[in-house]
Enzyme design. Structure first.
Site, PDB file in Angstrom:
ATOM      1  N   GLU A   1      -5.560  -5.353   0.228  1.00 29.72           N
ATOM      2  CA  GLU A   1      -5.489  -4.124  -0.313  1.00 29.72           C
ATOM      3  C   GLU A   1      -4.893  -3.943  -1.762  1.00 29.72           C
ATOM      4  OE1 GLU A   1      -5.977  -1.500   3.676  1.00 29.72           O
ATOM      5  OE2 GLU A   1      -3.855  -1.537   3.210  1.00 29.72           O
TER       6      GLU A   1
ATOM      7  N   CYS B   1      -1.561  -1.504  -8.470  1.00 28.48           N
ATOM      8  CA  CYS B   1      -0.467  -2.356  -7.684  1.00 28.48           C
ATOM      9  C   CYS B   1      -1.170  -3.388  -7.069  1.00 28.48           C
ATOM     10  CB  CYS B   1      -0.046  -1.384  -6.720  1.00 28.48           C
ATOM     11  SG  CYS B   1       0.961  -2.160  -5.419  1.00 28.48           S
TER      12      CYS B   1
ATOM     13  N   CYS C   1       2.889 -11.716   4.086  1.00 33.24           N
ATOM     14  CA  CYS C   1       3.982 -12.126   3.375  1.00 33.24           C
ATOM     15  C   CYS C   1       4.919 -13.211   4.523  1.00 33.24           C
ATOM     16  CB  CYS C   1       4.925 -10.848   2.875  1.00 33.24           C
ATOM     17  SG  CYS C   1       6.296 -11.329   1.885  1.00 33.24           S
TER      18      CYS C   1
ATOM     19  N   CYS D   1      11.212  -8.392   5.849  1.00 32.56           N
ATOM     20  CA  CYS D   1      11.884  -7.315   5.330  1.00 32.56           C
ATOM     21  C   CYS D   1      11.683  -6.396   6.494  1.00 32.56           C
ATOM     22  CB  CYS D   1      11.948  -6.878   3.817  1.00 32.56           C
ATOM     23  SG  CYS D   1      11.896  -8.208   2.751  1.00 32.56           S
TER      24      CYS D   1
ATOM     25  N   CYS E   1       9.361  -3.163   5.882  1.00 35.16           N
ATOM     26  CA  CYS E   1       8.176  -3.486   5.233  1.00 35.16           C
ATOM     27  C   CYS E   1       7.054  -3.886   6.320  1.00 35.16           C
ATOM     28  CB  CYS E   1       8.297  -4.417   4.365  1.00 35.16           C
ATOM     29  SG  CYS E   1       6.726  -4.977   3.480  1.00 35.16           S
TER      30      CYS E   1
ATOM     31  N   GLY F   1       2.760  -9.361  -0.253  1.00 31.93           N
ATOM     32  CA  GLY F   1       3.329 -10.426  -0.694  1.00 31.93           C
ATOM     33  C   GLY F   1       4.333 -10.780  -1.894  1.00 31.93           C
ATOM     34  N   GLU F   2       4.979 -12.046  -1.746  1.00 28.65           N
ATOM     35  CA  GLU F   2       6.104 -12.232  -2.646  1.00 28.65           C
ATOM     36  C   GLU F   2       5.541 -12.870  -3.866  1.00 28.65           C
ATOM     37  OE1 GLU F   2       9.542 -11.575  -3.183  1.00 28.65           O
ATOM     38  OE2 GLU F   2       8.976 -12.664  -4.737  1.00 28.65           O
TER      39      GLU F   2
ATOM     40  N   SER G   1       7.514  -7.621  -9.021  1.00 29.66           N
ATOM     41  CA  SER G   1       8.606  -7.228  -8.178  1.00 29.66           C
ATOM     42  C   SER G   1       9.023  -8.214  -7.262  1.00 29.66           C
ATOM     43  CB  SER G   1       8.171  -5.896  -7.308  1.00 29.66           C
ATOM     44  OG  SER G   1       9.186  -5.676  -6.368  1.00 29.66           O
TER      45      SER G   1
ATOM     46  N   SER H   1      14.112  -5.981  -5.540  1.00 31.55           N
ATOM     47  CA  SER H   1      14.004  -5.219  -4.499  1.00 31.55           C
ATOM     48  C   SER H   1      15.561  -5.292  -3.918  1.00 31.55           C
ATOM     49  CB  SER H   1      12.962  -5.571  -3.444  1.00 31.55           C
ATOM     50  OG  SER H   1      11.670  -5.353  -3.928  1.00 31.55           O
ATOM     51  N   LEU H   2      16.261  -4.143  -4.165  1.00 36.10           N
ATOM     52  CA  LEU H   2      17.573  -4.510  -4.038  1.00 36.10           C
ATOM     53  C   LEU H   2      17.941  -3.974  -2.557  1.00 36.10           C
ATOM     54  CD1 LEU H   2      20.271  -6.006  -5.084  1.00 36.10           C
ATOM     55  CD2 LEU H   2      20.643  -3.674  -5.978  1.00 36.10           C
TER      56      LEU H   2
ATOM     57  N   ASN I   1       8.633   4.946   3.287  1.00 28.29           N
ATOM     58  CA  ASN I   1       7.138   5.137   3.984  1.00 28.29           C
ATOM     59  C   ASN I   1       7.141   4.871   5.193  1.00 28.29           C
ATOM     60  OD1 ASN I   1       6.256   6.427   1.513  1.00 28.29           O
ATOM     61  ND2 ASN I   1       6.430   4.680   0.489  1.00 28.29           N
TER      62      ASN I   1
ATOM     63  N   CYS J   1       3.852   2.164  -1.019  1.00 30.16           N
ATOM     64  CA  CYS J   1       4.719   1.018  -0.726  1.00 30.16           C
ATOM     65  C   CYS J   1       4.886   0.655   0.396  1.00 30.16           C
ATOM     66  CB  CYS J   1       6.268   0.789  -1.380  1.00 30.16           C
ATOM     67  SG  CYS J   1       6.258   1.290  -2.970  1.00 30.16           S
TER      68      CYS J   1
HETATM   69  N1  SAH Z   1       7.475  -8.700  -2.061  1.00 25.80           N
HETATM   70  C1  SAH Z   1       7.621  -7.934  -3.239  1.00 25.80           C
HETATM   71  C2  SAH Z   1       6.823  -7.276  -3.813  1.00 25.80           C
HETATM   72  C3  SAH Z   1       5.747  -6.189  -2.909  1.00 25.80           C
HETATM   73  S1  SAH Z   1       6.771  -5.056  -2.031  1.00 25.80           S
HETATM   74  C4  SAH Z   1       9.063  -7.412  -3.040  1.00 25.80           C
HETATM   75  O1  SAH Z   1       9.402  -7.326  -1.892  1.00 25.80           O
HETATM   76  O2  SAH Z   1       9.645  -6.892  -4.259  1.00 25.80           O
HETATM   77  C5  SAH Z   1       6.925  -3.634  -3.296  1.00 25.80           C
HETATM   78  C6  SAH Z   1       8.197  -2.564  -2.872  1.00 25.80           C
HETATM   79  O3  SAH Z   1       8.005  -1.742  -2.134  1.00 25.80           O
HETATM   80  C7  SAH Z   1       9.486  -3.508  -2.688  1.00 25.80           C
HETATM   81  O4  SAH Z   1      10.467  -2.914  -3.338  1.00 25.80           O
HETATM   82  C8  SAH Z   1       9.617  -3.164  -1.261  1.00 25.80           C
HETATM   83  O5  SAH Z   1      10.903  -3.372  -0.846  1.00 25.80           O
HETATM   84  C9  SAH Z   1       9.046  -1.716  -0.990  1.00 25.80           C
HETATM   85  N2  SAH Z   1       8.622  -1.493   0.377  1.00 25.80           N
HETATM   86  C10 SAH Z   1       8.277  -2.334   1.351  1.00 25.80           C
HETATM   87  N3  SAH Z   1       7.919  -1.542   2.419  1.00 25.80           N
HETATM   88  C11 SAH Z   1       8.250  -0.195   2.151  1.00 25.80           C
HETATM   89  C12 SAH Z   1       8.412   0.941   2.849  1.00 25.80           C
HETATM   90  N4  SAH Z   1       8.209   1.073   4.107  1.00 25.80           N
HETATM   91  N5  SAH Z   1       8.624   2.316   2.319  1.00 25.80           N
HETATM   92  C13 SAH Z   1       9.299   2.156   0.891  1.00 25.80           C
HETATM   93  N6  SAH Z   1       9.082   0.743   0.190  1.00 25.80           N
HETATM   94  C14 SAH Z   1       9.010  -0.198   0.679  1.00 25.80           C
HETATM   95 FE1  SF4 Z   2       7.524  -9.255   1.793  1.00 26.17          FE
HETATM   96 FE2  SF4 Z   2       8.187  -7.452  -0.176  1.00 26.17          FE
HETATM   97 FE3  SF4 Z   2       7.371  -6.702   2.127  1.00 26.17          FE
HETATM   98 FE4  SF4 Z   2       9.704  -7.877   2.073  1.00 26.17          FE
HETATM   99  S1  SF4 Z   2       9.243  -6.200   0.960  1.00 26.17           S
HETATM  100  S2  SF4 Z   2       8.120  -8.590   3.560  1.00 26.17           S
HETATM  101  S3  SF4 Z   2       9.259  -9.420   0.386  1.00 26.17           S
HETATM  102  S4  SF4 Z   2       6.025  -7.848   0.771  1.00 26.17           S
END
Ligand code: SAH
Ligand code: SF4
Length: 385
Positions: free
Chosen positions: A111, A125, A132, A136, A139, A187-188, A219, A241-242, A318, A361
């Protein structure tokens, strides 16, 4: 009678022509030299012509390339194709966000989301992997089993498909709706840096899609050893993504932190090429109720980032079905933002977009997975009946 959908799929699988999409300009010239027996100079010239048709005009058929002779056009069409993903679904949110489900290859569905009024005009985006490998905990993408890297062609194709849908050809118009690209889909990206870098070269080319490197943001969850190379090879903007300000919490939320802890991550950020006030790193921070959203953590965040040209993006969490967290209350997010604001970081809350279509996100792909499950269920019921 043959099923037209199955026939089309079989034809695609049997198509041995090479896709020109996603090849860098020099690779395209090499491919032409090789398969059309052209000398290097002619191949380069043809590559430049085809490049302009494909990325500036959005043409999908060699026959339309009127400055190339008919015989050569036919030879090109016999050996090459200009690929487009199959669009399986498109949903438009109340707020104008558009979510696309694209089939890039058999079994590889991703997507991507177009969000208006972000960046100069609007941001796309894109996804860099199917699924992935990292997990996390907040996510949804991380809960998917199937994972593979996307090719450069598959990454570029997402932009082409969306430009088709926005009717944004030729490229580079003043009134463009698609002005920015963010690698924040599935994905990363730093686990697939070769293909991401090739895709950025194609997308940023001024004679084509023409989205400048400064308007492309990658990111990462913190793949420290690849951060320097990202900067050196792509010149893209960096987002991190801190999500936590101490290692024990970040170990839990973003498990790659166990390998590359916060101090190492921030050292890599400080060394990112060409940082300045005009070129700042974005730090993303998801707001999780009672987990990482206290005033003390806001102050710690500001302290940690001292000396790094930074933007802070607070992302309201989210939710997705079965998620183990809740989003912080609006008052809490505002209080957190206030501390961050006072430290000199402007308007840091990212308004969730496309929530009604699960396009925000971390929600990508959830809807299509559900749909698939219900299709399977329907099929089983039908078989039982
Ligand atoms: N894998 C990469 C890029 C994709 S995620 C990364 O982790 O940076 C894009 C952003 O959305 C990241 O900052 C991720 O931490 C955030 N994200 C993932 N799941 C989320 C959620 N359920 N609600 C809000 N942000 C989220
Ligand atoms: Fe992968 Fe980014 Fe989601 Fe973490 S936040 S599981 S690195 S897509």
């Amino acid at each position: 009678m043959a099923d037209p959908v199955l026939t089309a799929a079989t034809e695609r699988r049997n198509d041995l022509r090479r896709n020109v999409v996603g090849l860098r300009r020099d690779a395209l010239a090499e491919a032409f030299a090789e398969s059309l027996a052209l000398d290097a100079k002619k191949a380069r010239m043809r590559a430049n012509q085809v490049w302009r048709w494909v990325y500036h005009y959005g043409v999908t058929d060699f026959a339309a390339m009127t400055d190339i002779g008919k015989d050569l056009r036919e030879a090109l069409a016999a050996r090459f194709l200009i690929g487009r993903p199959e669009s399986l679904d498109r949903q438009v949110s109340n707020d104008g966000a558009r979510k696309y489900l694209l089939r890039l290859a058999p079994g590889a569905e991703v997507e991507c989301v177009y969000i208006p009024d972000v960046g100069r005009a609007g941001a796309l985006c894109v996804s860099s992997q199917v699924g992935c490998t990292l997990s996390c905990t907040f996510c949804h993408t991380g809960t998917q089993k199937l994972v593979r890297n996307l090719s450069a062609a598959e990454i570029v194709s997402q932009a082409l498909a969306v430009k088709d849908d926005l009717e944004e050809w030729p490229s580079g118009r003043e009134d463009r709706q698609l002005s920015n690209i963010v690698f924040m889909g599935m994905g990363e990206p730093l686990y697939n840096l070769d293909n991401v870098a090739a895709a950025i070269d194609v997308i940023s080319d001024g004679d084509g899609i023409s989205i400048s490197r400064r308007r492309i943001t990658v990111s990462t969850s913190g793949v420290v050893p690849e951060i320097q190379r990202l900067g050196a090879e792509t010149g893209a903007m960096l987002a991190i993504s801190l999500h936590a300000t101490n290692d024990s919490l970040r170990d839990e939320l973003v498990p790659i932190n166990r390998k590359y802890p916060i101090a190492e991550l921030l050292d890599a950020c400080r060394a990112y090429p060409d940082l300045s006030n005009a070129r700042r790193i974005t730090f993303e921070y998801v707001m999780l109720k009672g987990v990482n959203d206290s005033d003390a953590e806001a102050r710690e965040l500001v302290r940690l980032l001292k000396g790094i040209p930074a933007k802070i993006n607070l992302i309201p969490f989210n939710p997705w079905p079965g998620a183990p967290y809740e989003c912080s209350s609006w008052e809490r997010i505002e209080a957190f933002a206030e501390i961050v604001n006072r430290a000199g970081y402007a308007s840091p809350i990212r308004t969730p977009r496309g929530r009604d279509i699960l396009a925000a996100c971390g929600q990508l792909r959830s809807a299509s997975i559900k749909e698939r499950a219900s299709e399977r269920l329907k099929a089983r019921l039908a078989a039982d009946a």
